[in-house]
Design a protein around this motif. Structure first.
Motif, PDB file in Angstrom:
ATOM      1  N   LEU A 124       0.864  -1.175   0.000  1.00 55.64           N
ATOM      2  CA  LEU A 124       0.000   0.000   0.000  1.00 55.64           C
ATOM      3  C   LEU A 124       0.901   1.225   0.000  1.00 55.64           C
ATOM      4  CD1 LEU A 124      -2.640  -1.062   2.694  1.00 55.64           C
ATOM      5  CD2 LEU A 124      -2.942  -1.065   0.206  1.00 55.64           C
ATOM      6  N   GLY A 125       0.640   2.159  -0.891  1.00 57.77           N
ATOM      7  CA  GLY A 125       1.509   3.319  -0.984  1.00 57.77           C
ATOM      8  C   GLY A 125       0.758   4.614  -1.235  1.00 57.77           C
ATOM      9  N   TYR A 126       1.467   5.717  -1.050  1.00 52.86           N
ATOM     10  CA  TYR A 126       0.923   7.047  -1.319  1.00 52.86           C
ATOM     11  C   TYR A 126       2.046   7.920  -1.856  1.00 52.86           C
ATOM     12  CZ  TYR A 126      -1.095  11.684  -0.714  1.00 52.86           C
ATOM     13  OH  TYR A 126      -1.548  12.954  -0.924  1.00 52.86           O
ATOM     14  N   GLU A 127       1.755   8.625  -2.945  1.00 53.40           N
ATOM     15  CA  GLU A 127       2.762   9.457  -3.598  1.00 53.40           C
ATOM     16  C   GLU A 127       2.293  10.899  -3.713  1.00 53.40           C
ATOM     17  OE1 GLU A 127       4.925   8.072  -7.237  1.00 53.40           O
ATOM     18  OE2 GLU A 127       3.824   9.735  -8.171  1.00 53.40           O
ATOM     19  N   HIS A 155       0.280  22.151 -10.584  1.00 51.79           N
ATOM     20  CA  HIS A 155      -0.702  21.345  -9.858  1.00 51.79           C
ATOM     21  C   HIS A 155       0.001  20.379  -8.916  1.00 51.79           C
ATOM     22  CE1 HIS A 155       0.138  17.805 -12.335  1.00 51.79           C
ATOM     23  NE2 HIS A 155      -0.116  18.499 -13.428  1.00 51.79           N
ATOM     24  N   ASN A 156      -0.724  19.920  -7.921  1.00 54.45           N
ATOM     25  CA  ASN A 156      -0.259  18.904  -6.985  1.00 54.45           C
ATOM     26  C   ASN A 156      -1.092  17.643  -7.169  1.00 54.45           C
ATOM     27  OD1 ASN A 156       1.723  20.506  -5.448  1.00 54.45           O
ATOM     28  ND2 ASN A 156      -0.067  21.670  -4.801  1.00 54.45           N
ATOM     29  N   THR A 157      -0.432  16.491  -7.215  1.00 51.24           N
ATOM     30  CA  THR A 157      -1.158  15.224  -7.316  1.00 51.24           C
ATOM     31  C   THR A 157      -0.887  14.390  -6.068  1.00 51.24           C
ATOM     32  OG1 THR A 157       0.712  14.302  -8.574  1.00 51.24           O
ATOM     33  CG2 THR A 157      -1.194  15.076  -9.832  1.00 51.24           C
ATOM     34  N   GLY A 158      -1.928  13.718  -5.623  1.00 48.85           N
ATOM     35  CA  GLY A 158      -1.828  12.750  -4.532  1.00 48.85           C
ATOM     36  C   GLY A 158      -2.335  11.425  -5.057  1.00 48.85           C
ATOM     37  N   ILE A 159      -1.476  10.411  -5.112  1.00 44.13           N
ATOM     38  CA  ILE A 159      -1.813   9.157  -5.763  1.00 44.13           C
ATOM     39  C   ILE A 159      -1.645   7.989  -4.796  1.00 44.13           C
ATOM     40  CG2 ILE A 159      -1.251   7.597  -7.675  1.00 44.13           C
ATOM     41  CD1 ILE A 159      -0.215  10.062  -9.182  1.00 44.13           C
ATOM     42  N   TYR A 160      -2.695   7.183  -4.655  1.00 45.82           N
ATOM     43  CA  TYR A 160      -2.651   5.967  -3.840  1.00 45.82           C
ATOM     44  C   TYR A 160      -2.294   4.779  -4.723  1.00 45.82           C
ATOM     45  CZ  TYR A 160      -5.004   8.824  -0.349  1.00 45.82           C
ATOM     46  OH  TYR A 160      -5.322   9.824   0.547  1.00 45.82           O
ATOM     47  N   ASP A 161      -1.752   3.752  -4.085  1.00 42.38           N
ATOM     48  CA  ASP A 161      -1.214   2.623  -4.842  1.00 42.38           C
ATOM     49  C   ASP A 161      -1.418   1.329  -4.062  1.00 42.38           C
ATOM     50  OD1 ASP A 161       1.084   0.651  -5.357  1.00 42.38           O
ATOM     51  OD2 ASP A 161       1.384   2.055  -7.000  1.00 42.38           O
ATOM     52  N   TYR A 177       9.349 -12.722  -9.833  1.00 40.14           N
ATOM     53  CA  TYR A 177       8.144 -12.245  -9.159  1.00 40.14           C
ATOM     54  C   TYR A 177       7.392 -11.249 -10.043  1.00 40.14           C
ATOM     55  CZ  TYR A 177      10.956  -8.103  -8.043  1.00 40.14           C
ATOM     56  OH  TYR A 177      11.744  -6.981  -8.134  1.00 40.14           O
ATOM     57  N   GLY A 178       6.184 -10.933  -9.637  1.00 41.92           N
ATOM     58  CA  GLY A 178       5.379  -9.951 -10.351  1.00 41.92           C
ATOM     59  C   GLY A 178       3.929 -10.022  -9.908  1.00 41.92           C
ATOM     60  N   GLY A 179       3.100  -9.234 -10.574  1.00 40.15           N
ATOM     61  CA  GLY A 179       1.687  -9.229 -10.235  1.00 40.15           C
ATOM     62  C   GLY A 179       1.011  -7.942 -10.649  1.00 40.15           C
ATOM     63  N   PRO A 180      -0.284  -7.824 -10.378  1.00 41.51           N
ATOM     64  CA  PRO A 180      -1.053  -6.639 -10.768  1.00 41.51           C
ATOM     65  C   PRO A 180      -0.911  -5.493  -9.770  1.00 41.51           C
ATOM     66  CG  PRO A 180      -2.496  -8.224  -9.736  1.00 41.51           C
ATOM     67  CD  PRO A 180      -1.144  -8.879  -9.809  1.00 41.51           C
ATOM     68  N   PHE A 181      -1.140  -4.291 -10.261  1.00 43.86           N
ATOM     69  CA  PHE A 181      -1.158  -3.108  -9.390  1.00 43.86           C
ATOM     70  C   PHE A 181      -2.216  -2.136  -9.881  1.00 43.86           C
ATOM     71  CE2 PHE A 181       1.889  -2.092 -12.722  1.00 43.86           C
ATOM     72  CZ  PHE A 181       1.560  -0.792 -13.073  1.00 43.86           C
ATOM     73  N   TYR A 182      -2.645  -1.270  -8.983  1.00 46.70           N
ATOM     74  CA  TYR A 182      -3.672  -0.273  -9.307  1.00 46.70           C
ATOM     75  C   TYR A 182      -3.333   1.034  -8.609  1.00 46.70           C
ATOM     76  CZ  TYR A 182      -8.282   1.941  -9.682  1.00 46.70           C
ATOM     77  OH  TYR A 182      -9.304   2.817  -9.952  1.00 46.70           O
ATOM     78  N   ILE A 208      -3.903   1.060 -14.189  1.00 44.91           N
ATOM     79  CA  ILE A 208      -3.870  -0.350 -13.829  1.00 44.91           C
ATOM     80  C   ILE A 208      -2.814  -1.043 -14.680  1.00 44.91           C
ATOM     81  CG2 ILE A 208      -5.696  -0.983 -15.478  1.00 44.91           C
ATOM     82  CD1 ILE A 208      -6.648  -3.028 -13.352  1.00 44.91           C
ATOM     83  N   GLY A 209      -2.132  -2.020 -14.100  1.00 44.24           N
ATOM     84  CA  GLY A 209      -1.084  -2.696 -14.858  1.00 44.24           C
ATOM     85  C   GLY A 209      -0.573  -3.929 -14.152  1.00 44.24           C
ATOM     86  N   ALA A 210       0.499  -4.493 -14.698  1.00 39.98           N
ATOM     87  CA  ALA A 210       1.119  -5.687 -14.128  1.00 39.98           C
ATOM     88  C   ALA A 210       2.586  -5.707 -14.541  1.00 39.98           C
ATOM     89  CB  ALA A 210       0.415  -6.959 -14.595  1.00 39.98           C
TER      90      ALA A 210
END
Length: 253
Positions: A124-127, A155-161, A177-182, A208-210
């Motif tokens: 879980l992340g925040y950018e 502008h300012n962006t706040g992005i959750y991950d 290793y690998g997997g999906p992310f959003y 969305i990606g992997a």
């Protein structure tokens, strides 16, 4: 006279096409490189440097809608707190600051894993990112595009991950290793024209990606890794899909 008018029209079209490259854009991370195995020991530190990619997506009608990927580097420091839980912070180019927590909920920990181990983790992340720039916009009058208006924007962006990572230990020193992310977030800012007009840039979007990655760990703590990644991004009604190749070097203390 007809030829002159035609030539002027063509020049104006070409000029406006050139200006489209200076529109407002949003920047999203296109780099993962996050091994699912976490140490069972607290206060274990890992320092990593990555040559990764960020996605630049235009969010204005005057623009093409896509800048594509751009290589960028970042430094990541992480530390384990309890068995299987690591906290990290990324400091990247362009005023990017990313905080994340990773929890390994399945498989042997990194200091215990053997060949054939299957591991799983969630992150879980925040950018936070501040972006600004300048552009020239064609302004339409009653007679068509007749003049240009310089502008500056920020502008300012706040992005959750959030991501799900699955790994398989190929050998004592290699893991795939690998997997999906959003990713999802909001953008708040404004664009100010030299004519005195201002424009609100507030919007939101997602990606969305992997990925799939391989990593080698030497006996003295040094590690190297590489990944292939695909993502599809939507922001303020604009869409783009991209693939990326990323590389990292890290050291486990």
């Amino acid at each position: 006279m007809i030829r002159i008018n035609t030539a002027m029209t063509l020049l104006m079209v070409l000029f406006l096409a050139g200006c489209s490259n200076g529109g407002v854009y949003v920047s999203l991370s296109n780099t993962r490189l996050d091994n699912p195995e976490v140490s069972s020991k607290p206060l274990q530190v890992n320092l990593a440097w990555s040559n990764g990619n960020r996605k630049y997506l235009m969010i204005e009608k005057i623009a093409e809608g896509d800048y594509g990927n751009e290589g960028t580097g970042f430094v990541r420091a992480s530390i384990t707190t309890i068995p299987g839980l690591a906290l990290s912070v990324n400091d990247g180019a362009g005023s990017v600051l990313h905080f994340a927590a990773k929890y390994q909920f399945y498989g042997q920990y990194s200091d215990q894993s053997k060949t054939g181990n299957i591991s799983q983790a969630i992150t879980l992340g925040y950018e936070k990112k501040k972006t600004k720039g300048t552009s020239t916009t064609g302004i339409e009058s009653d007679y068509g595009y007749t003049y240009d208006d310089d502008s500056s924007w920020q502008h300012n962006t706040g992005i959750y991950d959030v991501a799900w990572i699955v790994g398989y230990k190929l050998s004592p020193h290699n893991i795939i290793y690998g997997g999906p992310f959003y990713q999802w977030g909001t953008l708040k800012g404004s664009k100010n024209f030299s004519s005195g007009v201002s424009k609100n840039l507030n919007s939101n979007g997602s990606s969305i990606g992997a990925n799939i990655a391989i990593e080698h760990r030497f006996t003295y703590g040094l590690g190297v890794g590489a990944e292939l990644l695909y993502s599809s991004s939507n922001w303020a009604g604009y869409h783009s899909s991209d693939s990326a190749f990323n590389f990292k070097v890290d050291f486990q203390f």
